[in-house]
Design a protein around this motif. Structure first.
Motif, mmCIF file in Angstrom:
data_model
loop_
_atom_site.group_PDB
_atom_site.id
_atom_site.type_symbol
_atom_site.label_atom_id
_atom_site.label_comp_id
_atom_site.label_asym_id
_atom_site.label_seq_id
_atom_site.Cartn_x
_atom_site.Cartn_y
_atom_site.Cartn_z
ATOM 1 N N THR A 232 -5.224 6.722 4.316
ATOM 2 C CA THR A 232 -3.953 6.998 4.639
ATOM 3 C C THR A 232 -3.255 5.782 4.745
ATOM 4 N N ILE A 233 -1.649 5.715 3.926
ATOM 5 C CA ILE A 233 -1.273 4.754 4.504
ATOM 6 C C ILE A 233 -0.097 5.517 4.085
ATOM 7 N N SER A 234 0.648 4.097 4.829
ATOM 8 C CA SER A 234 1.854 4.542 6.456
ATOM 9 C C SER A 234 2.579 2.581 6.138
ATOM 10 N N ARG A 235 3.389 2.990 6.231
ATOM 11 C CA ARG A 235 4.790 1.664 7.031
ATOM 12 C C ARG A 235 5.399 1.827 8.068
ATOM 13 N N ASP A 236 5.534 0.669 8.212
ATOM 14 C CA ASP A 236 6.384 0.376 9.748
ATOM 15 C C ASP A 236 6.925 -0.754 8.965
ATOM 16 N N ASN A 237 8.317 -0.269 9.154
ATOM 17 C CA ASN A 237 9.709 -1.412 8.090
ATOM 18 C C ASN A 237 10.255 -1.654 9.618
ATOM 19 N N ALA A 238 10.459 -1.731 10.410
ATOM 20 C CA ALA A 238 10.311 -1.892 11.701
ATOM 21 C C ALA A 238 9.496 -3.732 11.791
ATOM 22 N N LYS A 239 8.294 -3.379 12.055
ATOM 23 C CA LYS A 239 7.447 -4.880 11.854
ATOM 24 C C LYS A 239 7.206 -4.840 10.379
ATOM 25 N N ASN A 240 7.758 -4.685 9.315
ATOM 26 C CA ASN A 240 7.537 -5.104 8.218
ATOM 27 C C ASN A 240 5.628 -5.220 7.845
ATOM 28 N N THR A 241 5.293 -3.911 8.451
ATOM 29 C CA THR A 241 4.092 -3.521 7.656
ATOM 30 C C THR A 241 3.927 -2.728 7.238
ATOM 31 N N VAL A 242 2.777 -3.063 6.136
ATOM 32 C CA VAL A 242 2.542 -1.272 5.554
ATOM 33 C C VAL A 242 0.395 -1.493 6.340
ATOM 34 N N TYR A 243 -0.255 0.215 6.227
ATOM 35 C CA TYR A 243 -1.566 0.225 7.102
ATOM 36 C C TYR A 243 -1.989 1.191 5.719
ATOM 37 N N LEU A 244 -3.957 0.807 5.553
ATOM 38 C CA LEU A 244 -4.355 1.745 4.664
ATOM 39 C C LEU A 244 -5.299 2.624 5.898
ATOM 40 N N GLN A 245 -5.176 3.683 6.681
ATOM 41 C CA GLN A 245 -6.412 4.225 7.107
ATOM 42 C C GLN A 245 -7.201 5.247 6.040
ATOM 43 N N MET A 246 -8.773 3.815 6.722
ATOM 44 C CA MET A 246 -9.555 4.340 5.986
ATOM 45 C C MET A 246 -11.028 4.759 6.872
ATOM 46 N N ASN A 247 -11.014 6.561 6.093
ATOM 47 C CA ASN A 247 -12.169 7.607 7.480
ATOM 48 C C ASN A 247 -12.942 7.704 6.561
ATOM 49 N N SER A 248 -14.426 7.909 6.956
ATOM 50 C CA SER A 248 -15.328 8.400 6.174
ATOM 51 C C SER A 248 -16.012 7.498 5.200
ATOM 52 N N LEU A 249 -16.081 5.936 5.611
ATOM 53 C CA LEU A 249 -16.421 4.988 4.850
ATOM 54 C C LEU A 249 -17.202 4.979 3.827
ATOM 55 N N ARG A 250 -17.823 4.685 2.454
ATOM 56 C CA ARG A 250 -18.966 5.045 2.019
ATOM 57 C C ARG A 250 -19.261 4.081 0.920
ATOM 58 N N PRO A 251 -20.619 3.170 1.615
ATOM 59 C CA PRO A 251 -20.360 1.762 0.455
ATOM 60 C C PRO A 251 -20.083 1.809 -0.653
#
Length: 115
Positions: free
Chosen positions: A69-88
């Motif tokens: 899931t990608i998201s962003r917080d423009n107040a913090k000048n930050t974009v995130y990538l939440q990665m779940n169920s990671l695979r090799p």
């Protein structure tokens, strides 16, 4: 001009989660779409996810859309990538990018998923 710095990578076991962050400098951050790409050794750089400047719409690659899931917080000048169920096979250097033609790139952060 936009400068991007990624963080949050590391070593995780298969099935685990990580959240990547990308902090941007530059006053125009909140006018740009942002994206995440990844590059595994010996492979081409691959699109992972992107988000519009407002955060109202996002897009993910087929193999990631149910887990990342990608998201962003423009107040913090930050974009995130939440990665779940990671695979090799998610092991790669993950890059943050900005701009309508992905003109700006970070230095990347390594994600290693062990089996």
């Amino acid at each position: 001009q936009v400068q991007l710095v990624e963080s949050g990578g590391g070593l995780v076991q298969a099935g685990g989660s990580l959240r990547l962050s990308c902090v941007a400098s530059g006053r125009t951050f909140n006018t740009y779409p942002m994206g995440w790409f990844r590059q595994a050794p010996g492979r081409e750089r691959k699109f992972v996810a992107a988000i519009t400047w407002s955060g109202s719409s996002s897009y993910s690659g087929d193999s990631e859309k149910d887990r990342f899931t990608i998201s962003r917080d423009n107040a913090k000048n930050t974009v995130y990538l939440q990665m779940n169920s990671l695979r090799p096979e998610d092991t790669a250097v993950y890059y943050c990018a900005a701009g309508f033609t992905w003109a700006y790139w970070g230095q990347g952060t390594q994600v290693t998923v062990s089996s």
